[in-house]
Motif scaffolding. Structure first.
Motif, PDB file in Angstrom:
ATOM      1  N   ILE A 103       0.862  -1.182   0.000  1.00 48.16           N
ATOM      2  CA  ILE A 103       0.000   0.000   0.000  1.00 48.16           C
ATOM      3  C   ILE A 103       0.896   1.229   0.000  1.00 48.16           C
ATOM      4  CG2 ILE A 103      -1.768   1.305   1.226  1.00 48.16           C
ATOM      5  CD1 ILE A 103      -2.601  -1.381   2.539  1.00 48.16           C
ATOM      6  N   TYR A 104       0.722   2.069  -1.017  1.00 46.61           N
ATOM      7  CA  TYR A 104       1.520   3.291  -1.118  1.00 46.61           C
ATOM      8  C   TYR A 104       0.600   4.495  -1.050  1.00 46.61           C
ATOM      9  CZ  TYR A 104       5.076   6.608  -2.461  1.00 46.61           C
ATOM     10  OH  TYR A 104       5.952   7.659  -2.458  1.00 46.61           O
ATOM     11  N   ILE A 105       0.994   5.488  -0.271  1.00 47.88           N
ATOM     12  CA  ILE A 105       0.235   6.718  -0.130  1.00 47.88           C
ATOM     13  C   ILE A 105       1.071   7.853  -0.700  1.00 47.88           C
ATOM     14  CG2 ILE A 105      -0.917   8.266   1.489  1.00 47.88           C
ATOM     15  CD1 ILE A 105      -0.813   5.743   3.465  1.00 47.88           C
ATOM     16  N   GLU A 106       0.607   8.432  -1.802  1.00 53.90           N
ATOM     17  CA  GLU A 106       1.346   9.549  -2.408  1.00 53.90           C
ATOM     18  C   GLU A 106       1.262  10.753  -1.475  1.00 53.90           C
ATOM     19  OE1 GLU A 106       3.808  10.412  -3.970  1.00 53.90           O
ATOM     20  OE2 GLU A 106       3.282  10.406  -6.086  1.00 53.90           O
ATOM     21  N   VAL A 107       2.351  11.476  -1.401  1.00 55.40           N
ATOM     22  CA  VAL A 107       2.446  12.581  -0.453  1.00 55.40           C
ATOM     23  C   VAL A 107       1.450  13.700  -0.770  1.00 55.40           C
ATOM     24  CG1 VAL A 107       4.807  12.116   0.232  1.00 55.40           C
ATOM     25  CG2 VAL A 107       4.387  13.589  -1.744  1.00 55.40           C
ATOM     26  N   PHE A 108       1.118  14.431   0.259  1.00 56.95           N
ATOM     27  CA  PHE A 108       0.112  15.486   0.220  1.00 56.95           C
ATOM     28  C   PHE A 108       0.510  16.667  -0.654  1.00 56.95           C
ATOM     29  CE2 PHE A 108      -1.743  19.335   2.161  1.00 56.95           C
ATOM     30  CZ  PHE A 108      -3.085  18.996   2.136  1.00 56.95           C
ATOM     31  N   ASP A 109       1.804  16.974  -0.677  1.00 58.01           N
ATOM     32  CA  ASP A 109       2.246  18.202  -1.333  1.00 58.01           C
ATOM     33  C   ASP A 109       2.521  18.061  -2.830  1.00 58.01           C
ATOM     34  OD1 ASP A 109       4.489  16.656  -0.919  1.00 58.01           O
ATOM     35  OD2 ASP A 109       5.760  18.317  -0.287  1.00 58.01           O
ATOM     36  N   ARG A 110       2.266  16.910  -3.405  1.00 56.97           N
ATOM     37  CA  ARG A 110       2.403  16.728  -4.855  1.00 56.97           C
ATOM     38  C   ARG A 110       1.011  16.609  -5.452  1.00 56.97           C
ATOM     39  NH1 ARG A 110       7.048  15.264  -7.677  1.00 56.97           N
ATOM     40  NH2 ARG A 110       8.780  16.158  -6.527  1.00 56.97           N
ATOM     41  N   VAL A 111       0.528  17.678  -6.045  1.00 56.52           N
ATOM     42  CA  VAL A 111      -0.840  17.703  -6.531  1.00 56.52           C
ATOM     43  C   VAL A 111      -0.938  17.282  -7.990  1.00 56.52           C
ATOM     44  CG1 VAL A 111      -2.881  19.144  -6.873  1.00 56.52           C
ATOM     45  CG2 VAL A 111      -1.437  19.481  -4.857  1.00 56.52           C
ATOM     46  N   ASP A 112      -0.050  17.797  -8.834  1.00 54.14           N
ATOM     47  CA  ASP A 112      -0.213  17.558 -10.274  1.00 54.14           C
ATOM     48  C   ASP A 112       0.969  16.858 -10.939  1.00 54.14           C
ATOM     49  OD1 ASP A 112       1.528  19.654 -10.041  1.00 54.14           O
ATOM     50  OD2 ASP A 112       0.445  21.006 -11.374  1.00 54.14           O
ATOM     51  N   LYS A 113       1.966  16.462 -10.136  1.00 47.54           N
ATOM     52  CA  LYS A 113       3.116  15.737 -10.675  1.00 47.54           C
ATOM     53  C   LYS A 113       3.402  14.544  -9.788  1.00 47.54           C
ATOM     54  CE  LYS A 113       6.154  18.986 -10.414  1.00 47.54           C
ATOM     55  NZ  LYS A 113       7.319  19.850 -10.490  1.00 47.54           N
ATOM     56  N   PRO A 114       3.862  13.445 -10.369  1.00 40.69           N
ATOM     57  CA  PRO A 114       4.196  12.285  -9.541  1.00 40.69           C
ATOM     58  C   PRO A 114       5.541  12.462  -8.848  1.00 40.69           C
ATOM     59  CG  PRO A 114       4.688  11.817 -11.823  1.00 40.69           C
ATOM     60  CD  PRO A 114       4.041  13.177 -11.796  1.00 40.69           C
ATOM     61  N   THR A 115       5.695  11.806  -7.718  1.00 43.81           N
ATOM     62  CA  THR A 115       7.007  11.745  -7.087  1.00 43.81           C
ATOM     63  C   THR A 115       7.796  10.630  -7.774  1.00 43.81           C
ATOM     64  OG1 THR A 115       6.236  10.161  -5.444  1.00 43.81           O
ATOM     65  CG2 THR A 115       6.140  12.497  -4.828  1.00 43.81           C
ATOM     66  N   MET A 116       9.095  10.660  -7.619  1.00 48.42           N
ATOM     67  CA  MET A 116       9.919   9.607  -8.215  1.00 48.42           C
ATOM     68  C   MET A 116       9.553   8.244  -7.616  1.00 48.42           C
ATOM     69  SD  MET A 116      14.046   9.111  -8.438  1.00 48.42           S
ATOM     70  CE  MET A 116      14.242  10.495  -9.524  1.00 48.42           C
ATOM     71  N   THR A 117       9.398   8.187  -6.305  1.00 48.19           N
ATOM     72  CA  THR A 117       9.056   6.917  -5.675  1.00 48.19           C
ATOM     73  C   THR A 117       7.664   6.460  -6.102  1.00 48.19           C
ATOM     74  OG1 THR A 117      10.430   7.529  -3.796  1.00 48.19           O
ATOM     75  CG2 THR A 117       8.925   5.682  -3.478  1.00 48.19           C
ATOM     76  N   GLY A 118       6.725   7.384  -6.169  1.00 51.57           N
ATOM     77  CA  GLY A 118       5.387   7.044  -6.636  1.00 51.57           C
ATOM     78  C   GLY A 118       5.414   6.413  -8.014  1.00 51.57           C
ATOM     79  N   LYS A 119       6.183   6.996  -8.914  1.00 49.49           N
ATOM     80  CA  LYS A 119       6.303   6.429 -10.271  1.00 49.49           C
ATOM     81  C   LYS A 119       6.923   5.042 -10.244  1.00 49.49           C
ATOM     82  CE  LYS A 119       8.553   9.877 -12.162  1.00 49.49           C
ATOM     83  NZ  LYS A 119       9.252  10.764 -13.115  1.00 49.49           N
ATOM     84  N   MET A 120       7.888   4.845  -9.350  1.00 48.08           N
ATOM     85  CA  MET A 120       8.585   3.558  -9.288  1.00 48.08           C
ATOM     86  C   MET A 120       7.700   2.432  -8.767  1.00 48.08           C
ATOM     87  SD  MET A 120      12.273   4.832  -7.846  1.00 48.08           S
ATOM     88  CE  MET A 120      12.945   3.190  -7.687  1.00 48.08           C
ATOM     89  N   VAL A 121       6.873   2.722  -7.771  1.00 41.79           N
ATOM     90  CA  VAL A 121       6.097   1.653  -7.147  1.00 41.79           C
ATOM     91  C   VAL A 121       4.680   1.512  -7.694  1.00 41.79           C
ATOM     92  CG1 VAL A 121       7.471   1.791  -5.036  1.00 41.79           C
ATOM     93  CG2 VAL A 121       5.278   3.018  -5.161  1.00 41.79           C
ATOM     94  N   TYR A 122       4.176   2.502  -8.389  1.00 44.68           N
ATOM     95  CA  TYR A 122       2.807   2.474  -8.918  1.00 44.68           C
ATOM     96  C   TYR A 122       2.478   1.190  -9.687  1.00 44.68           C
ATOM     97  CZ  TYR A 122      -1.363   4.102 -11.466  1.00 44.68           C
ATOM     98  OH  TYR A 122      -2.620   4.226 -12.006  1.00 44.68           O
ATOM     99  N   PRO A 123       3.372   0.704 -10.543  1.00 52.93           N
ATOM    100  CA  PRO A 123       3.030  -0.499 -11.318  1.00 52.93           C
ATOM    101  C   PRO A 123       2.901  -1.781 -10.486  1.00 52.93           C
ATOM    102  CG  PRO A 123       4.879   0.666 -12.317  1.00 52.93           C
ATOM    103  CD  PRO A 123       4.644   1.284 -10.979  1.00 52.93           C
TER     104      PRO A 123
END
Length: 149
Positions: A103-123
């Motif tokens: 379970i990954y929770i994208e950080v609050f302060d990134r509204v319109d762009k992905p974080t690097m970690t978010g992009k890595m684990v999303y798949p």
């Protein structure tokens, strides 16, 4: 159920700690940086230190992958939860290979762009949670649970 909460110290750790009503009734352990804020917030909790800095640091990525291998084999969690940052990646990829729920929770302060970690684990995650409706444009398979704050 046993939970592994993994993330960088600072805001990422605070983010995970704010979910206390969700995880406090379960057996759990933490993986984070051995820094004063983490020691203070997690006093009395089972904590495994990981290496930092992590962003774009190949040496510490390798070291944290070894930490992940040892900790996940020893603790055998059922689920891994993270809100980043980079230390989550080796834990999530090894956790996926071991059949763990992620379970990954994208950080609050990134509204319109992905974080690097978010992009890595999303798949590879089982659940990807965002806190803004706008983030669904970046992560269309995510679930918007609203703000944790």
């Amino acid at each position: 159920m046993k939970i592994c909460l993994v993330g960088s110290s600072g805001g990422h750790l605070t983010h995970l700690y704010m979910l206390k009503p969700t995880w406090e009734q379960y057996e759990r352990f933490w993986v984070t940086f051995d820094k004063e804020d983490a020691r203070s917030i997690l006093e009395g909790e089972k904590v495994y230190p990981c290496y930092y800095p992590t962003n774009r640091n190949l040496k510490n990525l390798i070291r944290n992958t070894l930490v992940a291998w040892k900790v996940l084999r020893k603790e055998k969690p059922d689920v891994l939860i993270s809100s980043g940052a980079a230390v989550a990646a080796p834990f999530f990829y090894l956790g996926k290979l071991m059949g763990k729920k992620l379970i990954y929770i994208e950080v609050f302060d990134r509204v319109d762009k992905p974080t690097m970690t978010g992009k890595m684990v999303y798949p590879i995650v089982d659940e990807f949670i965002v806190q803004w409706e706008e983030q669904l444009k970046v992560y269309p398979k995510a679930k918007n649970f609203g703000s944790i704050f």
